[in-house]
Design an enzyme around this catalytic site. Sequence first.
Site, PDB file in Angstrom:
ATOM      1  N   HIS A   1       0.838  -1.204   0.000  1.00  0.00           N
ATOM      2  CA  HIS A   1       0.000   0.000   0.000  1.00  0.00           C
ATOM      3  C   HIS A   1       0.874   1.254   0.000  1.00  0.00           C
ATOM      4  O   HIS A   1       1.889   1.320   0.716  1.00  0.00           O
ATOM      5  CB  HIS A   1      -0.897   0.005   1.241  1.00  0.00           C
ATOM      6  CG  HIS A   1      -1.672   1.277   1.431  1.00  0.00           C
ATOM      7  ND1 HIS A   1      -2.622   1.719   0.527  1.00  0.00           N
ATOM      8  CD2 HIS A   1      -1.654   2.207   2.424  1.00  0.00           C
ATOM      9  CE1 HIS A   1      -3.137   2.850   0.954  1.00  0.00           C
ATOM     10  NE2 HIS A   1      -2.565   3.180   2.098  1.00  0.00           N
ATOM     11  N   SER A   2       0.492   2.236  -0.827  1.00  0.00           N
ATOM     12  CA  SER A   2       1.093   3.566  -0.795  1.00  0.00           C
ATOM     13  C   SER A   2       2.626   3.511  -0.945  1.00  0.00           C
ATOM     14  O   SER A   2       3.143   3.018  -1.934  1.00  0.00           O
ATOM     15  CB  SER A   2       0.679   4.278   0.497  1.00  0.00           C
ATOM     16  OG  SER A   2       1.015   5.643   0.462  1.00  0.00           O
ATOM     17  N   TYR A   3       3.361   3.991   0.066  1.00  0.00           N
ATOM     18  CA  TYR A   3       4.823   4.008  -0.012  1.00  0.00           C
ATOM     19  C   TYR A   3       5.399   2.595  -0.067  1.00  0.00           C
ATOM     20  O   TYR A   3       6.523   2.400  -0.551  1.00  0.00           O
ATOM     21  CB  TYR A   3       5.406   4.750   1.189  1.00  0.00           C
ATOM     22  CG  TYR A   3       6.834   5.211   0.983  1.00  0.00           C
ATOM     23  CD1 TYR A   3       7.102   6.440   0.390  1.00  0.00           C
ATOM     24  CD2 TYR A   3       7.907   4.429   1.385  1.00  0.00           C
ATOM     25  CE1 TYR A   3       8.407   6.870   0.198  1.00  0.00           C
ATOM     26  CE2 TYR A   3       9.215   4.857   1.187  1.00  0.00           C
ATOM     27  CZ  TYR A   3       9.456   6.066   0.593  1.00  0.00           C
ATOM     28  OH  TYR A   3      10.746   6.484   0.397  1.00  0.00           O
TER      29      TYR A   3
ATOM     30  N   ALA B   1       2.744   4.645  -4.299  1.00  0.00           N
ATOM     31  CA  ALA B   1       3.489   5.908  -4.436  1.00  0.00           C
ATOM     32  C   ALA B   1       4.705   5.752  -5.343  1.00  0.00           C
ATOM     33  O   ALA B   1       5.511   6.679  -5.450  1.00  0.00           O
ATOM     34  CB  ALA B   1       3.929   6.392  -3.060  1.00  0.00           C
TER      35      ALA B   1
END
Length: 422
Positions: free
Chosen positions: A292-294, A323
């Site tokens: 997820h994300s980073y 990201a």
Amino acid sequence: MLSHLCAATPALYILWITMAQIAGQEDREKTTALKDLLSRIDLDELMKKDEPPFTFPKTLEEFEYAFNEYGQLRHIKTGELFVFNAREDLHRWNQKRYEALGEIITQYVYELLEKKCNMTKAILPVDATEDEPTSFIYLSHDALTNPSKLLVLIQGCGVVRAGQWARRLIINQDLDSGTQIPFITRAMEEGYGVMVLNPNENYLEVEKPAMSSPLPSATEPSDEPAEKRERKDDKEGKKKREFYEKYRNPQKETETEQIPIRENGSSEEHVLYVWDHFVSKAAAKNIFIMAHSYGGLSFVELMNQREMQVKNRVCAVALTDSAHNIWLQETSKGTQDWMQQHCCNWVSSPEPLDTPLDPMLPDCPQVSAGTERHELTSWVSFNTIFRFFTEVLEAKEDEEAEETSNAVTTRSSSLKNKHQDL
């Protein structure tokens, strides 16, 4: 009578002048003290003068909160949601209180991983000495031995620790949406081994040692007697103390320093370290990663460092609002082509879940996560992510079965031809 009044007038005038001079002197002293104070702190700090101490409960019970049967955090007495603004106009204090609750939530999630999911900690670095800072990840009992499937979970950056997607969701919504526990239990039910990474546990924070007071600076010698000078200093010091007490400095936070955890000082380092010491040594034939994300950026950095290993071992990667950036991270053409075939990114979008979207970069397919809230993308995509994993694995197994069948047919045909020749 009039002559007496006229004679007294100069004396009264002198007295009035003297009193005005004294009052003016006191005003000047106060003005000087105020300037001295303002030179040390800003006006924002002055507004915090009535801030309560940063002393908060250590347990959920002391906070008077508990998770109900639906995994929702509620006040024990009122049944209400957590209230951030417990005290109006004290944002810093409210934020510190929220962070204190967050630390309790972190420990609560660790307990769930251990008791509900039956996972165990693995200490990092694996060869840590007794006096160096350490981190840890969580492993299912078969994470390293499961011969078939392994799921690796990587969260985004920030305050979240192992087992969490978003602290805000845990506190304001429920445990299912904010933690990785539904993914862990579902994976175990479907026969996966599981590894839960901890990419934000990068350092040990310790209190800085108190700085020694500087020696008093040298001053010009005074002609005043020592006793008179001491009385004068005491008087001035008392006035300043009284003035500062009225406009006292707000409480200061404890100064700390960070000691990095060896080879785990960042999310990228952590993911690489866990790959080298755990994932790459797992027995699983098919490795699946969810980031997820980073965490997506950290995965792409892993591919930059261990491209061939990842290609040979990883079956599929599910990203949620990742990201990563293939241009800024300078990924190879081979990595980009592999991601096109093996990755899918569920991104925040107003479109219905799984609606195909045009990616801004030529890396991997993007579909809608069915929500515009970044922190909810993992939870809303929960079922479709596992369906994606299943479809990829079935396609791979069908392809392998077809290759095996073709190889058998080829060998059979070769033997038949040899027999006919004989």
